[in-house]
Enzyme design. Structure first.
Site, PDB file in Angstrom:
ATOM      1  CE  LYS A 156     -53.550  73.674 -33.524  1.00 33.88           C
ATOM      2  NZ  LYS A 156     -52.939  74.265 -32.296  1.00 33.88           N
ATOM      3  N   GLY A 200     -44.505  72.498 -38.576  1.00 36.28           N
ATOM      4  CA  GLY A 200     -44.251  71.907 -37.271  1.00 36.28           C
ATOM      5  C   GLY A 200     -43.181  70.847 -37.371  1.00 36.28           C
ATOM      6  CB  SER A 201     -42.163  68.225 -34.999  1.00 34.28           C
ATOM      7  OG  SER A 201     -43.317  67.419 -34.850  1.00 34.28           O
ATOM      8  CB  THR A 202     -40.052  65.562 -39.150  1.00 36.73           C
ATOM      9  OG1 THR A 202     -39.282  66.646 -39.701  1.00 36.73           O
ATOM     10  CG2 THR A 202     -40.121  64.446 -40.172  1.00 36.73           C
ATOM     11  N   GLY A 235     -45.782  66.143 -38.704  1.00 30.84           N
ATOM     12  CA  GLY A 235     -46.064  66.270 -40.123  1.00 30.84           C
ATOM     13  C   GLY A 235     -46.426  64.947 -40.767  1.00 30.84           C
ATOM     14  CD  GLU A 274     -41.088  75.333 -42.736  1.00 31.31           C
ATOM     15  OE1 GLU A 274     -40.153  74.591 -42.336  1.00 31.31           O
ATOM     16  OE2 GLU A 274     -41.477  76.331 -42.135  1.00 31.31           O
ATOM     17  CB  CYS A 316     -37.609  75.138 -39.254  1.00 36.07           C
ATOM     18  SG  CYS A 316     -38.158  76.407 -40.418  1.00 36.07           S
ATOM     19  CD  GLU A 336     -35.828  70.983 -36.225  1.00 36.72           C
ATOM     20  OE1 GLU A 336     -35.810  72.020 -36.906  1.00 36.72           O
ATOM     21  OE2 GLU A 336     -36.815  70.215 -36.168  1.00 36.72           O
TER      22      GLU A 336
END
Length: 482
Positions: free
Chosen positions: A176, A228-230, A233, A250, A284, A384
């Site tokens: 995806k 993706g983002s934390t 995640g 990741e 990242c 971030e």
């Protein structure tokens, strides 16, 4: 490019709904394409095809050498379309064409070959002597159906880190891509179709977050690989935990460059600029906290300011452009908000700022921005930003530099700069990250495992460990004869 259909189980198929994703140029702010959007029914079809291909199809049962040969054929097709792939990525996410050709496409092409080389020497079957005289056969077998979910910032690179080792291991994959960057994934699907993989082995489903969530929770999926983002995640991890589903994450980063007093300011500035601003800061593992010795902060700050001020900002299709636009208006506004916050918190704005770059009238641009005299408690040092914003933080001695670098919710990457590499290695050993560089921004080496700790996730991609993540280990004890 097949934009009106979805690539399900190795075949182009009509989508289950008339929903479309509009792809907008970050440079012109005008639409460049519309593509079919996947819905839950399409996910069901793709997972069912992947499930059948894994449970009863030939792909997991081929010899590793046969799968390697198939991926090498895909790599040859990929090489023939590299220029087109780079142009597509530039059009949909605004990456400068020089960076798109070198990194967005060049790195995946290199990884196709590198992973095949690794797979040739990978210990798919290993025999060990057991304690009681029996031989122990160790088999590394494919984990099953993989859901691979990638963001927009480095789409082909991140697809390659998941798709290639999963396929080499014998898994089947439902990919995806992000709604901001579906075009490159659909072009890759065309190449996969040309490479004649068995039916059901790969599906490509552009879709939004709801489609991603449905895919993650699907009972037919054995493993989720997510970048993706934390924040996202954590939700993925929770969903996988409910079903005891394998997952690798990741996630975000706030990496520190520790500049020791014996480092050369110009060399540091050039390395940081390359490591942190090549994709408009949308990386990242970018080095965004620059830790400099307080008694020598001025020459390092000045050198960074010269590097950032000299960057060419503008049309990403121009080969001379070094910094293109951000991917969306939302991201542009978010990054500008951080710049305003940095000034409000008391950091000194050295260069850049929240206004449009000179000579640029349209597009989602942000000027390369440098803050100095900051503290590690400021939001610009802790959160971030994902844009072309760097923050210089002074420290008193090496111990404080290490403490500042480790004082972060993230632990993805980092670097140390020094005239003495052995000292750099000692510093590297003290930093709690998954990856690190000495006298360079962290380099994405296909033979070196990549991944983070803490809020940057868990699991590793690239290297032999990148294949490990798509295998289950089975031990078989064979009784001794006689």
């Amino acid at each position: 490019m097949r934009s009106e259909e979805l690539f399900i189980g190795g075949q182009w198929s009509k989508p289950s709904t008339a929903e479309r994703i509009e792809v907008v140029s970050p440079h012109t702010e005008q639409p460049v394409a519309q593509v079919a959007a996947a819905a839950p029914a399409d996910v069901d079809a793709a997972v069912a095809a992947a499930r059948t291909a894994f449970d009863t199809g030939p792909w997991p049962r081929l010899e590793p050498a046969e799968r390697i040969a198939a991926i090498r054929r895909l790599g040859a097709l990929y090489d023939g379309r590299r220029d087109q792939m780079a142009q597509v990525i530039t059009s949909e996410i605004g990456a400068p064409i020089s960076f798109a050709a070198r990194a967005q496409v060049g790195l995946p092409a290199m990884m196709l070959t590198a992973f095949c080389n690794l797979a040739e020497s990978y210990p798919w079957i290993e025999v060990r002597p057991g304690m009681y005289g029996a031989d122990v056969h160790i088999r590394r077998e494919p984990v099953g159906v993989v859901a691979a979910i990638v963001p927009w910032n480095m789409p082909q690179f991140l697809i390659a880190t998941k798709l290639v080792p999963a396929l080499l291991a014998g898994c089947t994959v439902v990919l995806k891509p992000a709604p901001e960057s579906p075009l490159n994934a659909l072009l890759l699907a065309e190449l996969i179709a040309e490479s004649d993989l068995p039916p059901g082995v790969v599906s490509v489903l552009p879709g939004d977050g709801a489609v991603g969530e449905y895919l993650v929770r699907h009972p037919g999926v054995d493993k989720v690989s997510f970048t993706g983002s934390t924040v996202a995640g954590r939700a993925v991890a929770a969903a996988c935990a409910a079903d005891l589903k394998r997952v690798s994450l990741e996630l975000g980063g706030k990496s520190a460059a520790i500049v020791l007093e014996d480092a050369d300011p110009q060399a540091v500035a050039a390395a940081v600029r390359s490591a942190s601003l090549s994709n408009s800061g949308q990386i990242c593992n970018a080095l965004t906290r620059i830790l400099v010795p307080a008694r020598r902060s001025e020459p390092f700050t000045d050198a960074l300011a010269v590097e950032l001020s000299a960057l060419t900002v503008g049309d990403p299709a121009d080969a001379a452009t070094q910094v293109g636009p951000l991917v969306s208006r939302r991201q542009q506004e978010r990054v500008r908000g951080y710049i305003d916050t940095g000034e409000a918190e008391g950091a000194r704005l050295v260069t850049g700022g929240a206004t449009m770059p000179d000579g640029v009238d349209t597009g989602w641009y942000v000027r390369p921005t440098l803050f100095a005299d900051a503290t590690n408690s400021m939001r610009i040092a802790r959160e971030e930003i994902f844009g072309p914003v760097l923050t210089v933080i002074p420290y008193s001695d090496e111990d404080e530099a290490v403490a500042i670098a480790n004082d972060s919710d993230y632990g993805l990457a980092g670097s140390v700069f020094t005239a003495h590499p052995e000292r750099g290695l000692r510093v590297a050993a003290r930093i709690r990250t998954g990856t690190f560089g000495v006298n360079q921004g962290y380099t994405m080496d296909p033979f070196a495992p990549f991944g983070g700790v803490k809020g940057s996730g868990y699991g590793r991609e690239l290297g032999r460990e990148g294949i490990d993540g798509y295998t289950d280990t089975k031990s078989i004890s064979v009784a001794a004869q006689g």
